[in-house]
Structure formats: structure tokens, C-alpha cells
Write a protein that holds these residues in place. Structure first.
Motif, PDB file in Angstrom:
ATOM      1  N   GLY A  20     -14.821  18.070   8.592  1.00  0.00           N
ATOM      2  CA  GLY A  20     -16.018  17.240   8.467  1.00  0.00           C
ATOM      3  C   GLY A  20     -17.223  17.878   9.114  1.00  0.00           C
ATOM      4  O   GLY A  20     -18.321  17.910   8.534  1.00  0.00           O
ATOM      5  N   ARG A  21     -17.045  18.406  10.319  1.00  0.00           N
ATOM      6  CA  ARG A  21     -18.161  19.076  11.009  1.00  0.00           C
ATOM      7  C   ARG A  21     -18.562  20.345  10.262  1.00  0.00           C
ATOM      8  O   ARG A  21     -19.760  20.597  10.055  1.00  0.00           O
ATOM      9  CB  ARG A  21     -17.777  19.416  12.444  1.00  0.00           C
ATOM     10  CG  ARG A  21     -18.817  20.271  13.155  1.00  0.00           C
ATOM     11  CD  ARG A  21     -18.458  20.546  14.601  1.00  0.00           C
ATOM     12  NE  ARG A  21     -18.709  19.372  15.428  1.00  0.00           N
ATOM     13  CZ  ARG A  21     -18.503  19.339  16.745  1.00  0.00           C
ATOM     14  NH1 ARG A  21     -18.032  20.411  17.371  1.00  0.00           N
ATOM     15  NH2 ARG A  21     -18.766  18.242  17.440  1.00  0.00           N
ATOM     16  N   GLY A  22     -17.581  21.156   9.864  1.00  0.00           N
ATOM     17  CA  GLY A  22     -17.893  22.380   9.149  1.00  0.00           C
ATOM     18  C   GLY A  22     -18.647  22.125   7.859  1.00  0.00           C
ATOM     19  O   GLY A  22     -19.565  22.869   7.495  1.00  0.00           O
ATOM     20  N   THR A  23     -18.280  21.043   7.164  1.00  0.00           N
ATOM     21  CA  THR A  23     -18.954  20.711   5.916  1.00  0.00           C
ATOM     22  C   THR A  23     -20.360  20.194   6.174  1.00  0.00           C
ATOM     23  O   THR A  23     -21.297  20.514   5.426  1.00  0.00           O
ATOM     24  CB  THR A  23     -18.134  19.680   5.131  1.00  0.00           C
ATOM     25  OG1 THR A  23     -16.831  20.226   4.870  1.00  0.00           O
ATOM     26  CG2 THR A  23     -18.800  19.325   3.816  1.00  0.00           C
ATOM     27  N   ALA A  24     -20.547  19.426   7.221  1.00  0.00           N
ATOM     28  CA  ALA A  24     -21.899  18.963   7.578  1.00  0.00           C
ATOM     29  C   ALA A  24     -22.811  20.152   7.845  1.00  0.00           C
ATOM     30  O   ALA A  24     -23.961  20.197   7.377  1.00  0.00           O
ATOM     31  CB  ALA A  24     -21.835  18.049   8.798  1.00  0.00           C
ATOM     32  N   ILE A  25     -22.312  21.128   8.590  1.00  0.00           N
ATOM     33  CA  ILE A  25     -23.117  22.312   8.892  1.00  0.00           C
ATOM     34  C   ILE A  25     -23.457  23.074   7.611  1.00  0.00           C
ATOM     35  O   ILE A  25     -24.597  23.532   7.422  1.00  0.00           O
ATOM     36  CB  ILE A  25     -22.366  23.217   9.891  1.00  0.00           C
ATOM     37  CG1 ILE A  25     -22.258  22.510  11.252  1.00  0.00           C
ATOM     38  CG2 ILE A  25     -23.049  24.567  10.043  1.00  0.00           C
ATOM     39  CD1 ILE A  25     -21.338  23.197  12.244  1.00  0.00           C
ATOM     40  N   LYS A  26     -22.494  23.201   6.712  1.00  0.00           N
ATOM     41  CA  LYS A  26     -22.729  23.893   5.439  1.00  0.00           C
ATOM     42  C   LYS A  26     -23.783  23.155   4.610  1.00  0.00           C
ATOM     43  O   LYS A  26     -24.721  23.779   4.081  1.00  0.00           O
ATOM     44  CB  LYS A  26     -21.422  23.988   4.661  1.00  0.00           C
ATOM     45  CG  LYS A  26     -21.551  24.591   3.262  1.00  0.00           C
ATOM     46  CD  LYS A  26     -21.923  26.058   3.326  1.00  0.00           C
ATOM     47  CE  LYS A  26     -21.918  26.689   1.957  1.00  0.00           C
ATOM     48  NZ  LYS A  26     -22.263  28.137   1.999  1.00  0.00           N
ATOM     49  N   LEU A  27     -23.632  21.856   4.462  1.00  0.00           N
ATOM     50  CA  LEU A  27     -24.571  21.082   3.645  1.00  0.00           C
ATOM     51  C   LEU A  27     -25.967  21.088   4.252  1.00  0.00           C
ATOM     52  O   LEU A  27     -26.967  21.098   3.539  1.00  0.00           O
ATOM     53  CB  LEU A  27     -24.057  19.657   3.468  1.00  0.00           C
ATOM     54  CG  LEU A  27     -22.739  19.520   2.696  1.00  0.00           C
ATOM     55  CD1 LEU A  27     -22.255  18.080   2.709  1.00  0.00           C
ATOM     56  CD2 LEU A  27     -22.892  20.020   1.265  1.00  0.00           C
ATOM     57  N   ASN A  28     -26.033  21.085   5.584  1.00  0.00           N
ATOM     58  CA  ASN A  28     -27.338  21.203   6.249  1.00  0.00           C
ATOM     59  C   ASN A  28     -28.003  22.521   5.872  1.00  0.00           C
ATOM     60  O   ASN A  28     -29.209  22.566   5.593  1.00  0.00           O
ATOM     61  CB  ASN A  28     -27.159  21.114   7.761  1.00  0.00           C
ATOM     62  CG  ASN A  28     -28.441  21.454   8.512  1.00  0.00           C
ATOM     63  OD1 ASN A  28     -29.418  20.728   8.457  1.00  0.00           O
ATOM     64  ND2 ASN A  28     -28.431  22.580   9.216  1.00  0.00           N
ATOM     65  N   SER A  29     -27.222  23.595   5.839  1.00  0.00           N
ATOM     66  CA  SER A  29     -27.783  24.909   5.503  1.00  0.00           C
ATOM     67  C   SER A  29     -28.288  24.958   4.066  1.00  0.00           C
ATOM     68  O   SER A  29     -29.132  25.799   3.734  1.00  0.00           O
ATOM     69  CB  SER A  29     -26.734  26.008   5.717  1.00  0.00           C
ATOM     70  OG  SER A  29     -25.746  26.002   4.691  1.00  0.00           O
ATOM     71  N   LEU A  30     -27.793  24.056   3.217  1.00  0.00           N
ATOM     72  CA  LEU A  30     -28.209  23.993   1.820  1.00  0.00           C
ATOM     73  C   LEU A  30     -29.344  22.997   1.598  1.00  0.00           C
ATOM     74  O   LEU A  30     -29.722  22.727   0.464  1.00  0.00           O
ATOM     75  CB  LEU A  30     -27.015  23.635   0.932  1.00  0.00           C
ATOM     76  CG  LEU A  30     -25.868  24.652   0.922  1.00  0.00           C
ATOM     77  CD1 LEU A  30     -24.695  24.139   0.103  1.00  0.00           C
ATOM     78  CD2 LEU A  30     -26.350  25.999   0.388  1.00  0.00           C
ATOM     79  N   GLY A  31     -29.856  22.431   2.686  1.00  0.00           N
ATOM     80  CA  GLY A  31     -31.026  21.573   2.588  1.00  0.00           C
ATOM     81  C   GLY A  31     -30.757  20.113   2.298  1.00  0.00           C
ATOM     82  O   GLY A  31     -31.682  19.362   1.994  1.00  0.00           O
ATOM     83  N   ALA A  32     -29.500  19.686   2.388  1.00  0.00           N
ATOM     84  CA  ALA A  32     -29.177  18.277   2.139  1.00  0.00           C
ATOM     85  C   ALA A  32     -29.660  17.404   3.292  1.00  0.00           C
ATOM     86  O   ALA A  32     -29.922  17.885   4.405  1.00  0.00           O
ATOM     87  CB  ALA A  32     -27.678  18.108   1.955  1.00  0.00           C
ATOM     88  N   ILE A 225     -13.183  25.386   3.576  1.00  0.00           N
ATOM     89  CA  ILE A 225     -13.192  24.139   2.810  1.00  0.00           C
ATOM     90  C   ILE A 225     -14.612  23.719   2.474  1.00  0.00           C
ATOM     91  O   ILE A 225     -14.903  23.247   1.369  1.00  0.00           O
ATOM     92  CB  ILE A 225     -12.491  23.012   3.590  1.00  0.00           C
ATOM     93  CG1 ILE A 225     -11.118  23.463   4.087  1.00  0.00           C
ATOM     94  CG2 ILE A 225     -12.367  21.761   2.728  1.00  0.00           C
ATOM     95  CD1 ILE A 225     -10.172  23.916   2.999  1.00  0.00           C
ATOM     96  N   ALA A 226     -15.526  23.923   3.409  1.00  0.00           N
ATOM     97  CA  ALA A 226     -16.899  23.446   3.248  1.00  0.00           C
ATOM     98  C   ALA A 226     -17.572  24.040   2.013  1.00  0.00           C
ATOM     99  O   ALA A 226     -18.298  23.339   1.296  1.00  0.00           O
ATOM    100  CB  ALA A 226     -17.720  23.781   4.499  1.00  0.00           C
TER     101      ALA A 226
END
Length: 253
Positions: A20-32, A225-226
Motif C-alpha cells: 500500500g505504501r509503495g503504491t502510494a509513492i508510485k502514484l504520487n510520482s505519476l501526479g495522482a 507490485i506498484a
């Protein structure tokens, strides 16, 4: 991918650690724009800090949430919708990992905990968010496991919940697909996260066995996974609905 996730409002459960944390960081990097949730408030605050610096990071919010409590879910979803007006994507990641034990050692309390979080929690979040999803174009990505199709002695209750996640998600894909809302499933293998201690048992020997039993020679990471989650939410996956995507490095049987 970044262009079609930038500015998208994404609700994540189980965002305080691991996948969950790793995916949040990834999505943040994509501007979500992220609405991150978890029962662990201090760790959730750490995730929020780690998601600072993105193009929309000033719009992120964090909410403590017990997904097994339907009233809590309804209240938190209402707060998210009040702030953002809608939800584009949902990442149903909250879950309890297994502790290996025989069925005769398994307590009713343990059964209730896994079912209430892993399965009922997904039901609660999905039901509460459907009326607020962008349609067409919205999507759900739900976390199952390789245990969702590969039974393993000593994890009967966990396997039951993860088999259930796949069945539930496929039914929702049929129900929501005509509205233009997609539902897909990611099935991680052995991922190196703090909550996997019940599987790894904390010993170097157990970790080595896991690594040697994988074609890639290692355990997975949250980042592995992210990237898949971000793809499933993107327009590149626009014709994927009801898909189960295994991310396990290929176990050696």
C-alpha cells in the motif's frame, strides 16, 4: 501512463506500509491525487510524508480507516467525496497476512479477523465508493494473492479469503463493466514487507528457501507490485476487466 493518472483522485486502503505504501509513492510520482487510509495512524502519516513533492502532493489527504467497520468506511468515503467531488480509482489493499498454522490450531477469532478485513473490508469499500466513481473511466484494483489460486497447507483461512477476493472482483467486473468501470485483481507472490513475518517466520533459512524457490532468485518488493497497479489503472489497460495479474517472479514447483 503518467499523463492519464495525473490529477486522478485515487483512494487507497492499507497505505501505511508494504504494498500500500509503495503504491502510494508510485502514484504520487505519476501526479495522482491521493486519499490514503489505514488503521495505523502514525505509519499512515509517514506514508503521507513520503508522498510529498509530487505535482499534486499538496492535495493529498490521510484518513484513519478500519475497513471491516462499514460505518467507518461510509464516513471516510463521504469525507473524501466532500473534498474531491468524486473518485477515479480505488486500490483495495488493506489486508491481514497469514500466520501458518493447522486448521485445528486456528481459532474462531483468527478466522473472523481475516474474513472481516480481507474480504468484508473489500466489500465495504467497494459498496461505499461505487456511487462516487467516475463512469466511464473509473477502476478498482483489488489485492488477492498467489494463494488465491494456489492452495497451501497451513493457510486455509487466508486462502479462502484470497480465493474470495478473486470471485468477488470478477463478479464486480461483470456488474460494473457496463458502466465503464473496470475491476482487476493483482495477485502478489512472496513480497518482502514487514507484515510477511508470519510466512517468512523471521529466519534467514526460510527467506533463502523462498528466494531459491523463485525463478528470479529473490522475493518481490512493494515497488514490483506498484508498477502493475499503476498500469491497471491507466488507459493502457482500458480493455482489461476481471483480469487476475500474477506478480510472483514465477515460483518453481
Amino acid at each position: 501512463m503518467s499523463s492519464n493518472l495525473s490529477g486522478k483522485v485515487i483512494l487507497l486502503t492499507g497505505a501505511a506500509s508494504g504494498i500500500g505504501r509503495g503504491t502510494a509513492i508510485k502514484l504520487n510520482s505519476l501526479g495522482a491525487i491521493l486519499a490514503i487510509t489505514d488503521v495505523n495512524e502514525p505509519a499512515l502519516a509517514e506514508t503521507l510524508t513520503l508522498c510529498s513533492g509530487g505535482s499534486n502532493s499538496e492535495h493529498h489527504t490521510a484518513h484513519t480507516l478500519d475497513v471491516s467497520n462499514s460505518a467507518d468506511v461510509e464516513e471516510r468515503v463521504a469525507q473524501v467525496v466532500t473534498k474531491y467531488g468524486h473518485i477515479d480509482h480505488v486500490f483495495n489493499c488493506a489486508g491481514v497476512n497469514p500466520t501458518a498454522m493447522s486448521l485445528t490450531e486456528t481459532s474462531e477469532a483468527y478466522f473472523d479477523k481475516l474474513v472481516s478485513v480481507n474480504l468484508k473490508g473489500m466489500f465495504n469499500v467497494t459498496k461505499a465508493t461505487i456511487p462516487h466513481m467516475i463512469a466511464p473511466g473509473g477502476s478498482y484494483v483489488n489485492v488477492s494473492s498467489i494463494s488465491g489460486w494456489n492452495p497451501d497447507a497451513g493457510t486455509a483461512v487466508y486462502c479462502a479469503t484470497k480465493f474470495g477476493v478473486i470471485g468477488f472482483s470478477k463478479c464486480m467486473a461483470l456488474e460494473l463493466g457496463p458502466k465503464g468501470i473496470r475491476v482487476n485483481i493483482v495477485a502478489p507472490g512472496y513480497i518482502n514487507t514487514p507484515t510477511n513475518a508470519g510466512i517468512v517466520r523471521g529466519t534467514p533459512e526460510a527467506r533463502r528457501r523462498m528466494e531459491q524457490g523463485n525463478a528470479l532468485g529473490r522475493m518481490g518488493t512493494p515497488e514490483d507490485i506498484a508498477g502493475v497497479v499503476a498500469f491497471l489503472m491507466s488507459d493502457e489497460a482500458r480493455y482489461m476487466n476481471g483480469s487476475v495479474v500474477g506478480v510472483d517472479g514465477m515460483l518453481i514447483t
